[in-house]
Enzyme design. Structure first.
Site, PDB file in Angstrom:
ATOM      1  N   HIS A 192       0.842  -1.210   0.000  1.00 28.77           N
ATOM      2  CA  HIS A 192       0.000   0.000   0.000  1.00 28.77           C
ATOM      3  C   HIS A 192       0.867   1.245   0.000  1.00 28.77           C
ATOM      4  CE1 HIS A 192       0.575   1.492   4.173  1.00 28.77           C
ATOM      5  NE2 HIS A 192       0.808   0.228   4.461  1.00 28.77           N
ATOM      6  N   CYS A 193       0.254   2.383  -0.387  1.00 22.83           N
ATOM      7  CA  CYS A 193       0.906   3.687  -0.268  1.00 22.83           C
ATOM      8  C   CYS A 193       0.057   4.532   0.679  1.00 22.83           C
ATOM      9  CB  CYS A 193       1.082   4.344  -1.634  1.00 22.83           C
ATOM     10  SG  CYS A 193      -0.467   4.616  -2.529  1.00 22.83           S
ATOM     11  N   VAL A 194      -0.066   5.810   0.402  1.00 19.82           N
ATOM     12  CA  VAL A 194      -0.783   6.691   1.327  1.00 19.82           C
ATOM     13  C   VAL A 194      -2.287   6.449   1.318  1.00 19.82           C
ATOM     14  CG1 VAL A 194      -1.268   9.111   1.907  1.00 19.82           C
ATOM     15  CG2 VAL A 194       1.004   8.453   1.140  1.00 19.82           C
TER      16      VAL A 194
END
Length: 467
Positions: free
Chosen positions: A25-27
């Site tokens: 995942h990222c932000v």
């Protein structure tokens, strides 16, 4: 287990566990590497409550879920039996300004729904008063105004909570720090003189009503402010981290919050808050100087950067001048230089509403548009523009162009009334329509058209959705 149902549906519609090679995942996004992208049911995923959008780019199948992605990811890993991978640092290559704006967006994200609702209530109240359906002394008005204004007045408390979530300390710490800034006895000590006199040495004769350990405490008033509480909670997160590292585990539960409050609150009241508000007072003097040099140039600069000042809460250093100028001279030349800002924002929001395919985005954008029409611009700024930085800067420049036209034409504010487009009659000269009023209207229309055109060209995707 909060996101169990969502995660079960996501796993199902990406083609099941066996179709997943890896997931990180990222932000705001879950990033899947799938064996067969064709097995993923994109339309079904987009309809899930909790999924904002689907992005397919860079060899990844990306499910946008928002800033609570870490919690969703943890639940997804548990249910799917996937191997946990390090999150993608999507902002590593971004400039300091972009990272700061991302931080602001993450802090405001949990507040957007309530921010839009409060703005709508305030906007409707303005309409009711203008239509003479009620007065500001009616009981109904007073209660509705409290409902609409509470979030804005107690913003430090709300942002204390969301800032604490962002900086990863206990939310109750942020709430308490925000509450201190708007505590009644602190509010009652609000200084009346401009804080820029701090730099002349006269501040201590005019504004200091209390001391803390013999150190003067300047109390400028923090209701509706943004930056002081964010900086305060950031400082608290650093103190909290140090205390958790050095204190024995047996005393942490009491002494970490105890010492954090004792250390950070005095710093906030003595240094952080007064300096932040002093900057807004200095800004007011700069604006006066610019108008004295050339109203058109002042319009270009102030019109372009006004929303930035609102974002940081610095606009309060300029707003009091509107009333003072009208009272002293019968007109004000500053307010016309920010009129085009509302029109530019409306153009941008309309473009987003037209271009977006997301019902959730429309649920944010439509109330934001109505709020901006009635002069409450925060929902548009935090909910629509900041997540789309190219559109945001284009909107600001569009506002600056319209404001420059108003400034060069000599537009003036003669009466106080509604904010936003409904306040247009307040700019009419007692002698009727003049070049200043025409310039104001032409500039506002140009700002609206420019921002709308850019929004239609750029589309409605947020920055994190653009691969």
């Amino acid at each position: 287990m909060k996101y169990q149902a969502l995660c079960e549906d996501i796993i199902k519609y990406v083609g099941g566990k066996d179709n997943v090679i890896s997931v990180t995942h990222c932000v705001t996004r879950l990033r899947f590497k799938l064996k067969d992208d064709g097995k993923a049911n994109t339309e079904a995923l987009k309809k899930l409550d909790g999924v904002l959008d689907i992005i397919e780019a860079g060899g990844q199948y990306q499910v946008v879920v928002g800033t609570h992605v870490e919690d969703v990811y943890a639940e997804l890993i548990k249910l799917g039996g996937f191997e946990m991978e390090a999150p993608v640092k999507s902002d590593e290559k971004k400039s300091p300004v972009d990272r700061f704006l991302n931080m602001i967006m993450e802090i405001f994200q949990p507040c957007l729904g309530m921010l839009a609702a409060s703005g709508m209530i305030k906007a409707l109240l303005r309409l009711f008063v203008l239509a003479n359906w009620m007065s500001n002394t009616d009981g109904t008005y007073i209660i509705l105004n409290a409902i609409g204004d509470a979030l804005f007045y107690f913003f430090p408390i709300v942002l204390g909570w969301s800032s604490a979530k962002r900086f990863k300390i206990k939310e109750v710490t942020g709430i308490t720090l925000g509450a201190v800034l708007v505590y009644p006895s602190i509010v009652a000590l609000t200084s009346l003189e401009p804080l820029y006199t701090l730099f002349t040495g006269t501040i201590f004769e005019q504004n200091v009503y209390i001391t803390f350990l013999n150190i003067p405490v300047i109390t400028p008033g923090y209701a509706s402010t943004v930056i002081p509480i964010i900086l305060t909670v950031y400082a608290a997160s650093k103190v909290d981290k140090v205390l958790n590292r050095i204190l024995p585990s047996v005393v942490k539960s009491f002494f970490v919050p105890f010492l954090t409050l004792l250390i950070v609150v005095p710093i906030a009241l003595i240094i952080i808050g007064p300096v932040a508000v002093a900057l807004q007072d200095i800004l007011g003097e700069i604006v006066k100087g610019l108008i004295g040099i050339n109203p058109g140039i002042a319009g270009l600069l102030l019109g372009t950067f006004w929303s930035v000042l609102v974002m940081f809460g610095l606009h309060w250093g300029v707003i009091p001048m509107f009333a003072l100028n009208v009272a002293n001279y019968g007109y004000d030349m500053i307010n016309p230089l920010i009129f085009s800002g509302a029109m530019a924002c409306m153009g941008a929001v309309i473009g987003v509403i037209i271009r977006t395919k997301s019902t959730q985005e429309r649920n944010i954008a439509v109330p934001a548009l109505i709020s901006t029409f009635f002069g409450v611009n925060e929902p548009t700024l935090y909910g629509v523009l900041i997540p789309r930085k190219k559109l945001m800067w284009a909107t600001f420049v569009s506002a600056g162009i319209g404001s420059a036209i108003a400034g060069f034409s000599g537009a003036k504010l003669y009466e106080f009334g509604a904010s936003g487009p409904l306040g247009l009659p307040c700019f009419l000269s007692p002698d009727g329509v003049d070049m200043g009023f025409i310039g104001l209207v032409v500039g506002a229309i140009i700002s609206f058209i420019l921002a709308l055109a850019v929004a239609m060209i750029l589309g409605a995707k947020k920055d994190e959705e653009i691969a």
